[in-house]
Enzyme design. Structure first.
Site, PDB file in Angstrom:
ATOM      1  N   GLU A 266       0.852  -1.196   0.000  1.00  0.00           N
ATOM      2  CA  GLU A 266       0.000   0.000   0.000  1.00  0.00           C
ATOM      3  C   GLU A 266       0.880   1.234   0.000  1.00  0.00           C
ATOM      4  OE1 GLU A 266      -2.659   0.428   3.307  1.00  0.00           O
ATOM      5  OE2 GLU A 266      -3.517  -1.565   3.065  1.00  0.00           O
ATOM      6  N   GLU A 315     -14.044   6.324  -0.199  1.00  0.00           N
ATOM      7  CA  GLU A 315     -14.992   5.426   0.479  1.00  0.00           C
ATOM      8  C   GLU A 315     -15.638   6.169   1.654  1.00  0.00           C
ATOM      9  OE1 GLU A 315     -13.327   1.170   0.714  1.00  0.00           O
ATOM     10  OE2 GLU A 315     -11.572   2.429   0.341  1.00  0.00           O
ATOM     11  N   LYS A 318     -15.733   5.224   5.826  1.00  0.00           N
ATOM     12  CA  LYS A 318     -14.507   5.134   6.618  1.00  0.00           C
ATOM     13  C   LYS A 318     -14.373   6.360   7.509  1.00  0.00           C
ATOM     14  CE  LYS A 318     -10.923   3.353   4.786  1.00  0.00           C
ATOM     15  NZ  LYS A 318      -9.718   3.180   3.972  1.00  0.00           N
ATOM     16  N   GLU A 323      -9.517   9.387   6.134  1.00  0.00           N
ATOM     17  CA  GLU A 323      -9.595   8.054   5.527  1.00  0.00           C
ATOM     18  C   GLU A 323     -10.578   7.974   4.364  1.00  0.00           C
ATOM     19  OE1 GLU A 323      -7.768   5.054   6.410  1.00  0.00           O
ATOM     20  OE2 GLU A 323      -6.595   6.770   7.055  1.00  0.00           O
TER      21      GLU A 323
END
Length: 345
Positions: A266, A315, A318, A323
């Site tokens: 990541e 997203e 989150k 985030e």
């Protein structure tokens, strides 16, 4: 000056990120993949996401748990997959071989035309978390089940670590694992070396910078420094990505893992919610990352760095706010910023 380089840590527990979209992406080779996360209530269905990967020649994907609808959509796609074993499953798999067989049967062997590349057992586990007691056992059991299925040469079993497992990282040659983690991590390193599996590293220059802005320049983090910023013996570093990665290699060498390859499982840059979280900085980081990973590091020159960008979609489920903003695209498939995976990068 000795500066701690902080990673993303446990901020990314069970996430899963998304695939690619309309901008004309052309991936040179397959060294760079994209994480596909599902923690949003407005994301495209998996079959559309897989179509976006194929349309844009994105050849590798990471998911954080074996979501059946995602793996099903990958059938026949030729996309290479890193699939995760959820942290909460480590106890059952690590203590009972039958559960490992069942997991591999349900999530790997049932999909004969999916190109599994890695099984990432857990995510960012380290003491004192309870999962640390079961991580290596789960890795060994999954590996045995994969071997007995005749897939050992195709699928490698590893586990992603955050950068916080390093106790020292500056300069890179001083890289070493935290003393209190060594009895935990050294047997895992031996397991990886014995089985030819990579060391997976979730590595975030963004967090190194945001926690140390008084010491680390933005140019050094965004791959835009015009000159060497850190001289470490014979090696000169113009960007912190190389410095962090080579600190990891130095730590592995000290722990008997000199033969291991590090896969950056990541990395990315957020566009809102924190220090220096602008669209332009995110575009600059990921664009320059794509160019840079083809070159290797000062310690390992000329060897492309297998890397997975986090992430493809914002997203909305989150937290905290930071985030929510790591995506290359909004859920409506509009790009947050233009980025090209092209042969000229």
């Amino acid at each position: 000056m000795a500066v701690a380089l902080y990673s993303r840590g446990s901020m990314i527990d069970a996430m899963l990120l998304l695939g690619l979209l309309l901008a004309t992406f052309h991936v040179a080779g397959a060294n760079t993949g994209v994480c596909y996360g599902l923690l949003g209530d407005n994301l495209p269905p998996p079959h559309e996401v897989i179509d976006l990967y194929k349309r844009n020649n994105i050849q590798r994907m990471r998911i954080y748990a074996p979501a059946p609808e995602v793996v099903q959509a990958l059938r026949g796609s030729d996309i290479e997959l890193m699939v995760g074993v959820a942290n909460e499953d480590l106890h059952s798999i690590g203590t009972d071989m039958a559960n490992a067989y069942s997991w591999v049967q349900a999530n790997i062997r049932s999909y004969g035309n999916v190109k599994f590349r890695y099984i990432a057992v857990g995510n960012e586990i380290n003491p004192p978390a309870w999962e640390a007691d079961y991580l290596l056992g789960a890795m060994k059991n999954i590996h045995q089940a994969i071997e007995e299925a005749g897939l050992g040469n195709q699928i490698k079993v590893s586990t992603p670590f955050s950068f916080m497992v390093l106790g020292e990282s500056y300069p890179p040659s001083k890289g070493s694992f935290r003393p209190e983690f060594r009895s935990f991590i050294n047997p895992i390193i031996r397991f990886l070396a014995e089985n030819g599996a990579p060391f997976l590293f979730n590595m975030y220059p963004y967090f190194s910078y945001s926690g140390n802005t008084q010491y680390i320049s933005l140019e050094y983090v965004l791959f835009t420094s015009p000159e060497v910023t850190v001289q470490d013996g014979q090696f000169g570093y113009q960007n912190i990505f190389d410095a962090m990665l080579d600190a990891g290699y130095s730590a592995l060498e000290k722990a008997g893992g000199a033969s291991l390859e590090i896969v950056v499982s990541e990395t990315g840059w957020p566009t809102a919610g924190g220090t220096a979280t602008t669209i332009e900085n995110a575009r600059t980081y990921n664009t320059n990352l794509l160019r840079h990973v083809k070159k290797g590091t000062p310690k390992r020159p000329g060897k492309p760095i297998e890397t997975y960008i986090f992430a493809m979609f914002n997203e909305n489920n989150k937290n905290p706010e930071l985030e929510k903003h790591w995506g290359l695209f909004y859920p409506n498939k509009q790009s947050v910023y233009q980025i090209e995976f092209s042969p000229t990068n």
